[in-house]
Scaffold this motif. Structure first.
Motif, PDB file in Angstrom:
ATOM      1  N   ILE A  16       0.806  -1.372  -0.052  1.00 23.79           N
ATOM      2  CA  ILE A  16      -0.144  -0.091  -0.188  1.00 23.79           C
ATOM      3  C   ILE A  16       0.958   1.072  -0.008  1.00 23.79           C
ATOM      4  O   ILE A  16       1.809   1.420   0.875  1.00 23.79           O
ATOM      5  N   ASP A  17       0.759   2.074  -1.045  1.00 15.13           N
ATOM      6  CA  ASP A  17       1.476   3.432  -0.788  1.00 15.13           C
ATOM      7  C   ASP A  17       0.913   4.258   0.227  1.00 15.13           C
ATOM      8  O   ASP A  17      -0.095   4.599   0.215  1.00 15.13           O
ATOM      9  N   ALA A  18       1.827   4.837   1.088  1.00 16.01           N
ATOM     10  CA  ALA A  18       1.482   5.202   2.220  1.00 16.01           C
ATOM     11  C   ALA A  18       2.171   6.776   2.257  1.00 16.01           C
ATOM     12  O   ALA A  18       2.278   7.402   3.224  1.00 16.01           O
ATOM     13  N   SER A  19       2.307   7.348   1.023  1.00 12.59           N
ATOM     14  CA  SER A  19       2.776   8.607   0.912  1.00 12.59           C
ATOM     15  C   SER A  19       1.831   9.626   1.127  1.00 12.59           C
ATOM     16  O   SER A  19       2.052  10.918   1.024  1.00 12.59           O
ATOM     17  N   GLY A  20       0.458   9.255   0.946  1.00 19.22           N
ATOM     18  CA  GLY A  20      -0.592  10.370   0.927  1.00 19.22           C
ATOM     19  C   GLY A  20      -1.088  10.572   2.341  1.00 19.22           C
ATOM     20  O   GLY A  20      -0.266  10.447   3.341  1.00 19.22           O
ATOM     21  N   THR A  21      -2.029  11.090   2.565  1.00 14.24           N
ATOM     22  CA  THR A  21      -2.458  11.640   3.887  1.00 14.24           C
ATOM     23  C   THR A  21      -3.163  10.258   4.740  1.00 14.24           C
ATOM     24  O   THR A  21      -3.063   9.167   3.979  1.00 14.24           O
ATOM     25  N   GLU A  22      -3.376  10.396   6.056  1.00 17.05           N
ATOM     26  CA  GLU A  22      -3.737   9.400   6.902  1.00 17.05           C
ATOM     27  C   GLU A  22      -4.973   8.632   6.316  1.00 17.05           C
ATOM     28  O   GLU A  22      -5.130   7.391   6.155  1.00 17.05           O
ATOM     29  N   GLN A  23      -5.740   9.279   6.001  1.00 19.20           N
ATOM     30  CA  GLN A  23      -7.364   8.941   5.529  1.00 19.20           C
ATOM     31  C   GLN A  23      -6.934   8.191   4.172  1.00 19.20           C
ATOM     32  O   GLN A  23      -7.765   7.067   3.988  1.00 19.20           O
ATOM     33  N   GLN A  24      -6.236   8.804   3.409  1.00 16.77           N
ATOM     34  CA  GLN A  24      -6.097   8.041   1.871  1.00 16.77           C
ATOM     35  C   GLN A  24      -5.282   6.587   2.306  1.00 16.77           C
ATOM     36  O   GLN A  24      -6.029   5.664   1.580  1.00 16.77           O
ATOM     37  N   THR A  25      -4.336   6.595   2.979  1.00 12.90           N
ATOM     38  CA  THR A  25      -3.924   5.336   3.609  1.00 12.90           C
ATOM     39  C   THR A  25      -4.663   4.415   3.946  1.00 12.90           C
ATOM     40  O   THR A  25      -4.802   3.392   3.682  1.00 12.90           O
ATOM     41  N   GLN A  26      -5.589   4.787   5.133  1.00 15.03           N
ATOM     42  CA  GLN A  26      -6.666   4.030   5.445  1.00 15.03           C
ATOM     43  C   GLN A  26      -7.611   3.492   4.835  1.00 15.03           C
ATOM     44  O   GLN A  26      -7.952   2.428   4.758  1.00 15.03           O
ATOM     45  N   MET A  27      -7.986   4.143   3.803  1.00 19.28           N
ATOM     46  CA  MET A  27      -8.919   3.855   2.787  1.00 19.28           C
ATOM     47  C   MET A  27      -8.504   2.753   1.882  1.00 19.28           C
ATOM     48  O   MET A  27      -9.174   1.701   1.555  1.00 19.28           O
ATOM     49  N   LYS A  28      -7.107   2.624   1.594  1.00 19.66           N
ATOM     50  CA  LYS A  28      -6.569   1.959   0.711  1.00 19.66           C
ATOM     51  C   LYS A  28      -6.304   0.790   1.469  1.00 19.66           C
ATOM     52  O   LYS A  28      -6.603  -0.528   1.165  1.00 19.66           O
ATOM     53  N   LEU A  29      -6.060   0.652   2.759  1.00 19.90           N
ATOM     54  CA  LEU A  29      -5.994  -0.573   3.769  1.00 19.90           C
ATOM     55  C   LEU A  29      -7.085  -1.335   3.807  1.00 19.90           C
ATOM     56  O   LEU A  29      -7.350  -2.336   3.922  1.00 19.90           O
ATOM     57  N   ARG A  30      -8.368  -0.532   3.887  1.00 20.26           N
ATOM     58  CA  ARG A  30      -9.738  -1.058   4.006  1.00 20.26           C
ATOM     59  C   ARG A  30     -10.126  -1.941   2.624  1.00 20.26           C
ATOM     60  O   ARG A  30     -10.755  -2.845   2.583  1.00 20.26           O
ATOM     61  N   GLU A  31      -9.832  -0.934   1.453  1.00 16.92           N
ATOM     62  CA  GLU A  31      -9.943  -1.606   0.152  1.00 16.92           C
ATOM     63  C   GLU A  31      -9.408  -3.090   0.080  1.00 16.92           C
ATOM     64  O   GLU A  31      -9.975  -4.043  -0.348  1.00 16.92           O
ATOM     65  N   VAL A  32      -8.287  -3.199   0.528  1.00 14.60           N
ATOM     66  CA  VAL A  32      -7.451  -4.258   0.430  1.00 14.60           C
ATOM     67  C   VAL A  32      -8.238  -5.548   1.321  1.00 14.60           C
ATOM     68  O   VAL A  32      -8.354  -6.717   0.889  1.00 14.60           O
ATOM     69  N   LEU A  33      -8.585  -5.039   2.376  1.00 15.83           N
ATOM     70  CA  LEU A  33      -9.419  -6.085   3.462  1.00 15.83           C
ATOM     71  C   LEU A  33     -10.691  -6.309   3.115  1.00 15.83           C
ATOM     72  O   LEU A  33     -11.012  -7.592   3.263  1.00 15.83           O
ATOM     73  N   PHE A  34     -11.323  -5.416   2.138  1.00 15.14           N
ATOM     74  CA  PHE A  34     -12.546  -5.870   1.793  1.00 15.14           C
ATOM     75  C   PHE A  34     -12.274  -7.069   0.626  1.00 15.14           C
ATOM     76  O   PHE A  34     -12.948  -8.046   0.351  1.00 15.14           O
ATOM     77  N   ARG A  35     -11.290  -6.575  -0.447  1.00 17.43           N
ATOM     78  CA  ARG A  35     -10.885  -7.553  -1.412  1.00 17.43           C
ATOM     79  C   ARG A  35     -10.417  -8.716  -0.993  1.00 17.43           C
ATOM     80  O   ARG A  35     -11.119  -9.680  -1.670  1.00 17.43           O
ATOM     81  N   ARG A  36      -9.822  -8.925   0.197  1.00 13.85           N
ATOM     82  CA  ARG A  36      -9.485 -10.378   0.517  1.00 13.85           C
ATOM     83  C   ARG A  36     -10.481 -10.866   1.219  1.00 13.85           C
ATOM     84  O   ARG A  36     -10.103 -11.893   1.901  1.00 13.85           O
ATOM     85  N   GLY A  37     -11.668 -10.342   1.784  1.00 14.78           N
ATOM     86  CA  GLY A  37     -12.690 -10.810   2.313  1.00 14.78           C
ATOM     87  C   GLY A  37     -12.634 -10.794   3.894  1.00 14.78           C
ATOM     88  O   GLY A  37     -13.206 -11.649   4.537  1.00 14.78           O
ATOM     89  N   VAL A  38     -11.752 -10.119   4.203  1.00 11.65           N
ATOM     90  CA  VAL A  38     -11.622  -9.981   5.927  1.00 11.65           C
ATOM     91  C   VAL A  38     -12.693  -8.848   6.473  1.00 11.65           C
ATOM     92  O   VAL A  38     -13.154  -9.333   7.372  1.00 11.65           O
ATOM     93  N   LEU A  39     -12.973  -8.103   5.595  1.00 13.59           N
ATOM     94  CA  LEU A  39     -13.917  -7.022   6.059  1.00 13.59           C
ATOM     95  C   LEU A  39     -15.272  -7.503   5.039  1.00 13.59           C
ATOM     96  O   LEU A  39     -14.862  -7.763   3.672  1.00 13.59           O
ATOM     97  N   ARG A  40     -16.321  -7.207   5.337  1.00 14.23           N
ATOM     98  CA  ARG A  40     -17.509  -7.447   4.416  1.00 14.23           C
ATOM     99  C   ARG A  40     -18.376  -6.502   4.318  1.00 14.23           C
ATOM    100  O   ARG A  40     -18.874  -5.943   5.337  1.00 14.23           O
TER     101      ARG A  40
END
Ligand code: TYD
Length: 208
Positions: free
Chosen positions: A184-208
């Motif tokens: 995950i590219d962490a060079s953006g704002t805290e919120q941008q990085t957080q959204m990218k992290l959640r996207e990954v977890l939704f895609r991997r089925g950890v979050l639904r």
């Protein structure tokens, strides 16, 4: 191991903060089967080991002693927190795990990757993460963003060249085993990085 997710990155990249934001999101959205923990430390005995490792007065610590202490803390933390949670069917997010040892001790300190991989095989056995999130930001920018390294932390206080080696080490591990990582590219704002992290977890089925 299924449901075991680790988070890695260089010092100052905001891993701990991102984990906290994720925990808050999970709590607010009714995910009550998530455990958030960290290394080194995370349980009583493991936290005692953490204090020895990170104490800036311990300037004479031998590199191999350091590697064993990280592994020792890891073994205890697995027993106290990770294994029981996984056995109860929970999802465990761990802030740092074996990959930190591979790159900080194996490559940064120069003890050699093979030796540290072996040491950690003994320490964790089959408890390898399902996947590892790597928050990608080089240490120069990471330290700049947080206003400099924390000199009271024995690891952060090590010279910049060490942290550059750590970053290159992560890149090497990811190039060799891309299937084990979510970068995950962490060079953006805290919120941008957080959204990218959640996207990954939704895609991997950890979050639904
Ligand atoms: P910490 O203050 O928790 O840093 P961060 O918030 O960036 O995770 O300190 C952990 C330090 O220990 C960090 O500099 C990375 C280092 N470390 C290792 O060198 N090897 C390891 O196996 C682990 C788990 C951490």
């Amino acid at each position: 191991m299924r449901n075991f997710i680790t988070i890695e990155g260089c010092d100052g990249v905001g891993k701990t903060h991102q984990t906290r934001l994720l925990k808050q999101f999970c709590e607010e959205n009714g995910y009550n089967n998530m455990v958030f923990t960290r290394e080194p430390g995370g349980s009583d005995i493991a936290e005692q080991i953490r204090k020895i490792i990170l104490d800036a007065r311990n300037t004479d610590m031998d590199d191999l002693c350091e590697a064993f202490l990280y592994s020792a803390s890891r073994i205890q933390h697995l027993k106290d927190i990770v294994k029981p949670a996984l056995e109860q069917g929970k999802v465990v997010f761990c802030d740092r795990y074996v990959h930190s040892s591979y790159v900080y001790q194996g490559l940064g300190r120069g003890l050699g990757l093979e030796k540290i991989v072996l040491l950690n095989e003994i320490a964790v056995g089959e408890y390898m993460p399902e996947f590892t999130v790597f928050l990608d930001l080089n240490p120069e920018n990471a330290f700049k963003r947080k206003g400099g390294a924390d000199k009271t932390d024995r690891m952060e206080a090590v010279e910049q060249a060490f942290h550059a080696k750590v970053y290159q080490g992560y890149k090497k591990l990811i190039a060799e085993r891309p299937e084990c990582f979510e970068v995950i590219d962490a060079s953006g704002t805290e919120q941008q990085t957080q959204m990218k992290l959640r996207e990954v977890l939704f895609r991997r089925g950890v979050l639904r």
